[in-house]
Design a protein around this motif. Structure first.
Motif, PDB file in Angstrom:
ATOM      1  N   MET A   1      36.136  10.059  19.149  1.00 38.02           N
ATOM      2  CA  MET A   1      36.645   9.348  20.293  1.00 38.02           C
ATOM      3  C   MET A   1      35.841   8.062  20.469  1.00 38.02           C
ATOM      4  N   TYR A   2      36.553   6.995  20.814  1.00 34.77           N
ATOM      5  CA  TYR A   2      35.877   5.725  21.056  1.00 34.77           C
ATOM      6  C   TYR A   2      35.118   5.758  22.375  1.00 34.77           C
ATOM      7  N   VAL A   3      33.904   5.235  22.339  1.00 37.58           N
ATOM      8  CA  VAL A   3      33.080   5.093  23.539  1.00 37.58           C
ATOM      9  C   VAL A   3      33.145   3.637  23.992  1.00 37.58           C
ATOM     10  N   CYS A   4      33.036   2.725  23.036  1.00 38.15           N
ATOM     11  CA  CYS A   4      33.073   1.286  23.310  1.00 38.15           C
ATOM     12  C   CYS A   4      34.257   0.686  22.563  1.00 38.15           C
ATOM     13  N   ILE A   5      35.277   0.329  23.296  1.00 41.77           N
ATOM     14  CA  ILE A   5      36.476  -0.249  22.696  1.00 41.77           C
ATOM     15  C   ILE A   5      36.190  -1.665  22.200  1.00 41.77           C
ATOM     16  N   CYS A   6      35.413  -2.434  22.963  1.00 41.19           N
ATOM     17  CA  CYS A   6      35.131  -3.830  22.602  1.00 41.19           C
ATOM     18  C   CYS A   6      34.503  -3.952  21.216  1.00 41.19           C
ATOM     19  N   ASN A   7      33.624  -3.017  20.879  1.00 39.94           N
ATOM     20  CA  ASN A   7      32.904  -3.092  19.609  1.00 39.94           C
ATOM     21  C   ASN A   7      33.216  -1.919  18.674  1.00 39.94           C
ATOM     22  N   ALA A   8      34.257  -1.162  19.000  1.00 46.75           N
ATOM     23  CA  ALA A   8      34.743  -0.058  18.162  1.00 46.75           C
ATOM     24  C   ALA A   8      33.637   0.945  17.816  1.00 46.75           C
ATOM     25  N   SER A  33      25.868  -2.270  18.885  1.00 42.10           N
ATOM     26  CA  SER A  33      26.494  -3.260  19.774  1.00 42.10           C
ATOM     27  C   SER A  33      27.248  -2.624  20.938  1.00 42.10           C
ATOM     28  N   VAL A  34      27.037  -1.329  21.159  1.00 43.20           N
ATOM     29  CA  VAL A  34      27.667  -0.665  22.295  1.00 43.20           C
ATOM     30  C   VAL A  34      27.184  -1.314  23.589  1.00 43.20           C
ATOM     31  N   SER A  35      28.090  -1.540  24.507  1.00 41.89           N
ATOM     32  CA  SER A  35      27.785  -2.040  25.848  1.00 41.89           C
ATOM     33  C   SER A  35      27.285  -3.481  25.881  1.00 41.89           C
ATOM     34  N   LEU A  36      27.517  -4.249  24.837  1.00 40.08           N
ATOM     35  CA  LEU A  36      27.043  -5.635  24.834  1.00 40.08           C
ATOM     36  C   LEU A  36      28.073  -6.638  25.325  1.00 40.08           C
ATOM     37  N   GLN A  42      28.874   1.625  29.269  1.00 42.50           N
ATOM     38  CA  GLN A  42      27.464   1.996  29.268  1.00 42.50           C
ATOM     39  C   GLN A  42      27.208   3.402  29.791  1.00 42.50           C
ATOM     40  N   SER A  43      27.843   3.808  30.867  1.00 45.44           N
ATOM     41  CA  SER A  43      27.589   5.153  31.401  1.00 45.44           C
ATOM     42  C   SER A  43      28.047   6.228  30.422  1.00 45.44           C
ATOM     43  N   CYS A  46      25.613   6.348  27.505  1.00 44.24           N
ATOM     44  CA  CYS A  46      24.381   7.046  27.885  1.00 44.24           C
ATOM     45  C   CYS A  46      24.569   8.560  27.830  1.00 44.24           C
ATOM     46  N   LYS A  47      25.711   9.040  28.298  1.00 41.81           N
ATOM     47  CA  LYS A  47      25.981  10.480  28.271  1.00 41.81           C
ATOM     48  C   LYS A  47      26.066  10.997  26.837  1.00 41.81           C
ATOM     49  N   VAL A  48      26.746  10.265  25.979  1.00 44.07           N
ATOM     50  CA  VAL A  48      26.862  10.675  24.581  1.00 44.07           C
ATOM     51  C   VAL A  48      25.491  10.609  23.914  1.00 44.07           C
ATOM     52  N   LEU A  49      24.719   9.588  24.235  1.00 46.46           N
ATOM     53  CA  LEU A  49      23.362   9.469  23.688  1.00 46.46           C
ATOM     54  C   LEU A  49      22.501  10.653  24.113  1.00 46.46           C
ATOM     55  N   GLU A  50      22.565  11.026  25.381  1.00 46.97           N
ATOM     56  CA  GLU A  50      21.801  12.183  25.873  1.00 46.97           C
ATOM     57  C   GLU A  50      22.200  13.457  25.124  1.00 46.97           C
ATOM     58  N   THR A  51      23.481  13.654  24.938  1.00 47.35           N
ATOM     59  CA  THR A  51      23.972  14.829  24.208  1.00 47.35           C
ATOM     60  C   THR A  51      23.473  14.810  22.766  1.00 47.35           C
ATOM     61  N   ALA A  52      23.569  13.663  22.124  1.00 46.87           N
ATOM     62  CA  ALA A  52      23.125  13.544  20.734  1.00 46.87           C
ATOM     63  C   ALA A  52      21.630  13.800  20.618  1.00 46.87           C
TER      64      ALA A  52
END
Length: 59
Positions: A1-8, A33-36, A42-43, A46-52
């Motif tokens: 699933m895409y988290v950041c559409i702007c940067n795929a 480049s997520v959230s740039l 960004q939120s 962050c959740k996916v990062l915490e899970t990972a």
């Protein structure tokens, strides 16, 4: 699933980055480049990062 559409950036990309040593949203943004652009992801990033990160401690 895409988290950041702007940067795929996908959830898989974030998990891969954690396996490569990423441990903060700042490092994740540098590497993927997520959230740039608009920042609306960004939120979720962050959740996916915490899970990972928590999964990397288990494996």
């Amino acid at each position: 699933m895409y988290v950041c559409i702007c940067n795929a950036v996908t959830e898989k990309d974030i998990h891969k980055a954690v396996k490569q040593g990423v441990s903060s949203i700042e490092q994740l943004s540098e590497q993927t480049s997520v959230s740039l652009r608009c920042g609306s992801c960004q939120s979720r990033a962050c959740k996916v990062l915490e899970t990972a990160l928590s999964n990397s401690c288990v494996n």
